[in-house]
Design a protein around this motif. Structure first.
Motif, mmCIF file in Angstrom:
data_model
loop_
_atom_site.group_PDB
_atom_site.id
_atom_site.type_symbol
_atom_site.label_atom_id
_atom_site.label_comp_id
_atom_site.label_asym_id
_atom_site.label_seq_id
_atom_site.Cartn_x
_atom_site.Cartn_y
_atom_site.Cartn_z
ATOM 1 N N SER A 27 0.825 -1.214 0.000
ATOM 2 C CA SER A 27 0.000 0.000 0.000
ATOM 3 C C SER A 27 0.856 1.259 0.000
ATOM 4 N N LYS A 55 4.302 7.286 -1.563
ATOM 5 C CA LYS A 55 2.869 7.542 -1.718
ATOM 6 C C LYS A 55 2.150 6.394 -1.022
ATOM 7 N N GLN A 108 -1.472 4.699 0.863
ATOM 8 C CA GLN A 108 -2.926 4.674 0.799
ATOM 9 C C GLN A 108 -3.527 4.694 2.199
ATOM 10 N N ASP A 127 -9.540 5.270 0.815
ATOM 11 C CA ASP A 127 -9.509 5.373 -0.650
ATOM 12 C C ASP A 127 -8.702 6.576 -1.118
ATOM 13 N N ARG A 128 -7.843 7.103 -0.251
ATOM 14 C CA ARG A 128 -7.094 8.310 -0.591
ATOM 15 C C ARG A 128 -5.594 8.038 -0.565
ATOM 16 N N GLU A 129 -4.839 8.925 -1.198
ATOM 17 C CA GLU A 129 -3.389 8.767 -1.293
ATOM 18 C C GLU A 129 -2.696 9.996 -0.705
ATOM 19 N N GLU A 159 -1.797 15.492 0.562
ATOM 20 C CA GLU A 159 -2.572 14.590 -0.289
ATOM 21 C C GLU A 159 -2.102 14.728 -1.732
ATOM 22 N N SER A 216 -5.476 12.244 -5.859
ATOM 23 C CA SER A 216 -6.431 11.938 -4.801
ATOM 24 C C SER A 216 -7.328 13.127 -4.516
#
Length: 377
Positions: free
Chosen positions: A132, A176, A178, A181-183, A208, A212
């Motif tokens: 991830s 980067k 996770q 559902d965001r990065e 962010e 994303s």
């Protein structure tokens, strides 16, 4: 051992951010194996204290594993260790370590050959990498975006966050990661634990990723949400990301769920939750193979909050320190925590306590685990 093309730069002895497999060699004497307690503690032929050297060698291996876990994003790590003619293979994770019996590699070299062949042909996930988290290259757009944000002019209340973020990019790997559902984009941790086993808490000042942000803005637009109606996307570039391994079997809920309850109850001086979640499929394995049931299960977990803290040691006057303490008391008071929301504070670590800038005229302090009030002992 490194992947091809990832060897240390000139004048760098070991690049812990790129180490794939640790190989340790203790050639002075076979009896310095810290996992072997069958040999006598004293030997007239030895010119040193055996117990002390065993402890020293174990600490040496632990310290190297800590460096790998802290400078990379790992679920586990492997070590191949030699004690003269004997060798062992070790698997480290947040629950503990698994150790093979010592074997004489001169009599049967195929054991090491098979292990290395399987290790080199295994997937990154099976070699212990956190899938991830993606390491950024200097040619990636997100890499350049981090540099641009670090130099951006920001309001005074965000300057400490910008400065901490900029410092986290100096001479270190960038990632980067996770969360739900965001990065989010991060450099080095401003806080990291000093042991392999346990929660392995690390704290990052993060931003962010542009992709994303665009994704969340589209979701909000499709849902006819506006920034004034309570958008979950924080428009300031800097946020605080906490990465840790939680013990779900202890009965303690996820910290993000607790923060969400506090936010909904409008408890003062509490970080504002942006997103959080368990990392699917990333659970420790040591406890599954341990002969005794004394090993905890740990689940990988991340949480992001709107506020970015400052180390409490940076307070300038006693007046400020008293103000921070007062705000903690207000946030944890029975009027707020017991009646607005049945939660109270867990055991904080002084090194992880943070104050956060809210207004130019004042600070707030808050960043530690909370527990349900009914379970407080």
């Amino acid at each position: 051992m490194y992947l091809c093309g990832s060897k240390p730069k000139e004048n760098v002895i070991t690049d812990w951010s790129n180490v794939e497999l640790s190989i340790e060699c203790f050639v002075k004497h076979a009896q310095v194996d810290p996992f072997d307690d069958t040999d006598p503690n004293t030997d007239p032929e030895l010119e040193y204290d055996l117990a002390r050297y065993r402890s020293k060698n174990l600490n040496h291996m632990v310290s190297h594993s800590v460096l790998v876990f802290n400078q990379q994003h790992r679920t586990r790590h492997f070590t191949l260790v030699f004690f003269r003619a004997r060798a062992r293979i070790i698997l480290w994770d947040r629950s503990g370590l698994l150790i093979t019996p010592a074997f004489d590699y001169r009599k049967d070299p195929s054991i090491i050959a098979k292990f290395l062949w399987r290790f080199c042909n295994a997937s990154p996930e099976n070699r212990g990498h956190d899938t991830s988290a993606v390491r950024l290259r200097d040619i990636d757009a997100d890499y350049a975006y981090m540099d641009a944000i670090a130099k951006k002019d920001v309001p005074m209340e965000d300057e400490h966050a910008r400065s901490m973020f900029q410092a986290s990019l100096a001479g270190t790997a960038r990632w980067k990661v996770q969360v739900d559902d965001r990065e989010f984009l991060i450099g080095s941790a401003h806080y990291a634990g000093s042991d392999v086993v346990g929660r392995g808490t690390r704290g990052y000042v993060a931003v962010e990723s542009p992709a994303s942000i665009a994704k969340m803005q589209k979701i909000e637009k499709d849902a006819d949400k506006s920034e004034e109606s309570g958008s979950s996307v924080y428009r300031s570039p800097f946020v605080y990301l906490k990465d840790c391994w939680r013990a779900p079997d202890t009965g303690i809920g996820r910290e993000g769920d607790i923060l969400e309850s506090l936010n909904k109850a409008k408890v003062q001086y509490i970080p504002t939750l942006l997103c959080h979640g368990d990392i699917e499929g990333q659970e420790t394995v040591t406890q599954k193979h341990a002969p005794r049931r004394s090993f905890k299960i740990f689940q990988h977990y991340r949480m992001v909050t709107k506020e970015v803290g400052m180390p409490l040691k940076t307070f300038e006057t006693g007046y400020h320190l008293v103000g921070y303490t007062l705000q903690c008391i207000v946030g944890e008071s029975l009027n707020q925590c017991r009646y607005l929301c049945p939660l109270t504070a867990g055991t904080p670590s002084p090194s992880r306590r943070l104050q956060r800038w809210v207004y130019p005229s004042g600070y707030q302090q808050r960043k530690h685990l909370s527990l349900p009030f009914r379970n407080r002992r």
